[in-house]
Design a protein around this motif. Structure first.
Motif, PDB file in Angstrom:
ATOM      1  N   GLN A  84       0.828  -1.202   0.000  1.00 60.72           N
ATOM      2  CA  GLN A  84       0.000   0.000   0.000  1.00 60.72           C
ATOM      3  C   GLN A  84       0.870   1.263   0.000  1.00 60.72           C
ATOM      4  O   GLN A  84       0.589   2.219  -0.729  1.00 60.72           O
ATOM      5  CB  GLN A  84      -0.929   0.021   1.216  1.00 60.72           C
ATOM      6  CG  GLN A  84      -2.048  -0.992   1.147  1.00 60.72           C
ATOM      7  CD  GLN A  84      -2.879  -1.022   2.424  1.00 60.72           C
ATOM      8  OE1 GLN A  84      -2.436  -0.587   3.484  1.00 60.72           O
ATOM      9  NE2 GLN A  84      -4.083  -1.537   2.318  1.00 60.72           N
ATOM     10  N   ILE A  85       1.919   1.253   0.791  1.00 56.48           N
ATOM     11  CA  ILE A  85       2.825   2.404   0.844  1.00 56.48           C
ATOM     12  C   ILE A  85       3.489   2.606  -0.512  1.00 56.48           C
ATOM     13  O   ILE A  85       3.612   3.743  -0.984  1.00 56.48           O
ATOM     14  CB  ILE A  85       3.870   2.220   1.965  1.00 56.48           C
ATOM     15  CG1 ILE A  85       3.189   2.339   3.329  1.00 56.48           C
ATOM     16  CG2 ILE A  85       5.006   3.235   1.836  1.00 56.48           C
ATOM     17  CD1 ILE A  85       4.058   1.949   4.500  1.00 56.48           C
ATOM     18  N   ALA A  86       3.896   1.510  -1.145  1.00 58.98           N
ATOM     19  CA  ALA A  86       4.525   1.617  -2.466  1.00 58.98           C
ATOM     20  C   ALA A  86       3.537   2.192  -3.481  1.00 58.98           C
ATOM     21  O   ALA A  86       3.915   3.033  -4.313  1.00 58.98           O
ATOM     22  CB  ALA A  86       5.028   0.252  -2.918  1.00 58.98           C
ATOM     23  N   ASP A  87       2.270   1.762  -3.402  1.00 58.80           N
ATOM     24  CA  ASP A  87       1.246   2.294  -4.311  1.00 58.80           C
ATOM     25  C   ASP A  87       1.042   3.793  -4.087  1.00 58.80           C
ATOM     26  O   ASP A  87       0.934   4.575  -5.046  1.00 58.80           O
ATOM     27  CB  ASP A  87      -0.086   1.557  -4.125  1.00 58.80           C
ATOM     28  CG  ASP A  87      -0.037   0.125  -4.619  1.00 58.80           C
ATOM     29  OD1 ASP A  87       0.907  -0.225  -5.354  1.00 58.80           O
ATOM     30  OD2 ASP A  87      -0.955  -0.650  -4.259  1.00 58.80           O
ATOM     31  N   VAL A  88       0.966   4.193  -2.827  1.00 63.05           N
ATOM     32  CA  VAL A  88       0.786   5.612  -2.507  1.00 63.05           C
ATOM     33  C   VAL A  88       1.998   6.416  -2.983  1.00 63.05           C
ATOM     34  O   VAL A  88       1.852   7.511  -3.537  1.00 63.05           O
ATOM     35  CB  VAL A  88       0.547   5.805  -0.987  1.00 63.05           C
ATOM     36  CG1 VAL A  88       0.639   7.271  -0.597  1.00 63.05           C
ATOM     37  CG2 VAL A  88      -0.809   5.234  -0.589  1.00 63.05           C
ATOM     38  N   GLN A  89       3.188   5.851  -2.792  1.00 65.52           N
ATOM     39  CA  GLN A  89       4.399   6.533  -3.244  1.00 65.52           C
ATOM     40  C   GLN A  89       4.397   6.690  -4.762  1.00 65.52           C
ATOM     41  O   GLN A  89       4.752   7.746  -5.283  1.00 65.52           O
ATOM     42  CB  GLN A  89       5.656   5.762  -2.798  1.00 65.52           C
ATOM     43  CG  GLN A  89       6.958   6.456  -3.160  1.00 65.52           C
ATOM     44  CD  GLN A  89       7.133   7.788  -2.453  1.00 65.52           C
ATOM     45  OE1 GLN A  89       6.949   7.886  -1.251  1.00 65.52           O
ATOM     46  NE2 GLN A  89       7.492   8.816  -3.201  1.00 65.52           N
ATOM     47  N   ASP A  90       3.962   5.641  -5.475  1.00 70.51           N
ATOM     48  CA  ASP A  90       3.861   5.735  -6.935  1.00 70.51           C
ATOM     49  C   ASP A  90       2.869   6.816  -7.350  1.00 70.51           C
ATOM     50  O   ASP A  90       3.138   7.607  -8.269  1.00 70.51           O
ATOM     51  CB  ASP A  90       3.442   4.390  -7.543  1.00 70.51           C
ATOM     52  CG  ASP A  90       4.542   3.344  -7.481  1.00 70.51           C
ATOM     53  OD1 ASP A  90       5.708   3.714  -7.246  1.00 70.51           O
ATOM     54  OD2 ASP A  90       4.226   2.149  -7.677  1.00 70.51           O
ATOM     55  N   ASP A  91       1.710   6.846  -6.669  1.00 74.64           N
ATOM     56  CA  ASP A  91       0.708   7.882  -6.965  1.00 74.64           C
ATOM     57  C   ASP A  91       1.280   9.275  -6.703  1.00 74.64           C
ATOM     58  O   ASP A  91       1.073  10.200  -7.494  1.00 74.64           O
ATOM     59  CB  ASP A  91      -0.556   7.681  -6.117  1.00 74.64           C
ATOM     60  CG  ASP A  91      -1.374   6.485  -6.571  1.00 74.64           C
ATOM     61  OD1 ASP A  91      -1.125   5.967  -7.678  1.00 74.64           O
ATOM     62  OD2 ASP A  91      -2.266   6.067  -5.799  1.00 74.64           O
TER      63      ASP A  91
END
Length: 133
Positions: free
Chosen positions: A66-73
């Motif tokens: 989830q953190i990686a997804d948020v960072q990508d966003d």
């Protein structure tokens, strides 16, 4: 009589020895039972600990995703913002109308919203031109 007393002492010692052996055997049995119960409890705790560890690892992995997804966003939004700033600078400095659809897209407007804004702008411009003529 001394012989009888000696024989009785011998019998008493024999009974005491049997009793002590019997008591030691009972204690060894009890110790073995306690050790087995302790081993079962230790194995159960080890299983519970492994379950908790696996569960925690799954949760941490999910949170990491989830953190990686948020960072990508966030990275994408920052890139869009930088592009938007560059294009807006070009628009304001050159007045290039062809940049408007790109600005609307980078700002996050959907295609239908961009069309609606374009029509409203054209209508406003046409009204201004019509009022002068």
């Amino acid at each position: 009589q001394k012989w009888m007393i000696g024989e009785k002492d011998k019998q008493v010692k024999e009974v005491q020895g049997k009793y002590q052996a019997s008591e030691a055997y009972a204690l060894r049995e009890r110790l073995q039972e306690c050790m087995e119960a302790l081993e079962v409890a230790a194995n159960l705790q080890a299983e519970q600990l492994q379950y908790l560890e696996d569960h925690a690892l799954r949760k941490l992995t999910a949170m990491d995703d989830q953190i990686a997804d948020v960072q990508d966003d966030l990275d994408t939004k920052c890139e869009h913002l930088a592009q938007l700033k560059t294009i807006m600078n070009q628009y304001w400095s050159k007045g290039d109308e062809a940049l408007l659809p790109i600005m609307l897209s980078l700002a996050g407007f959907s295609h239908s919203e961009a069309q609606r804004l374009k029509q409203a702008r054209e209508k406003r411009q046409n009204a201004g031109v019509g009022g002068i003529a």
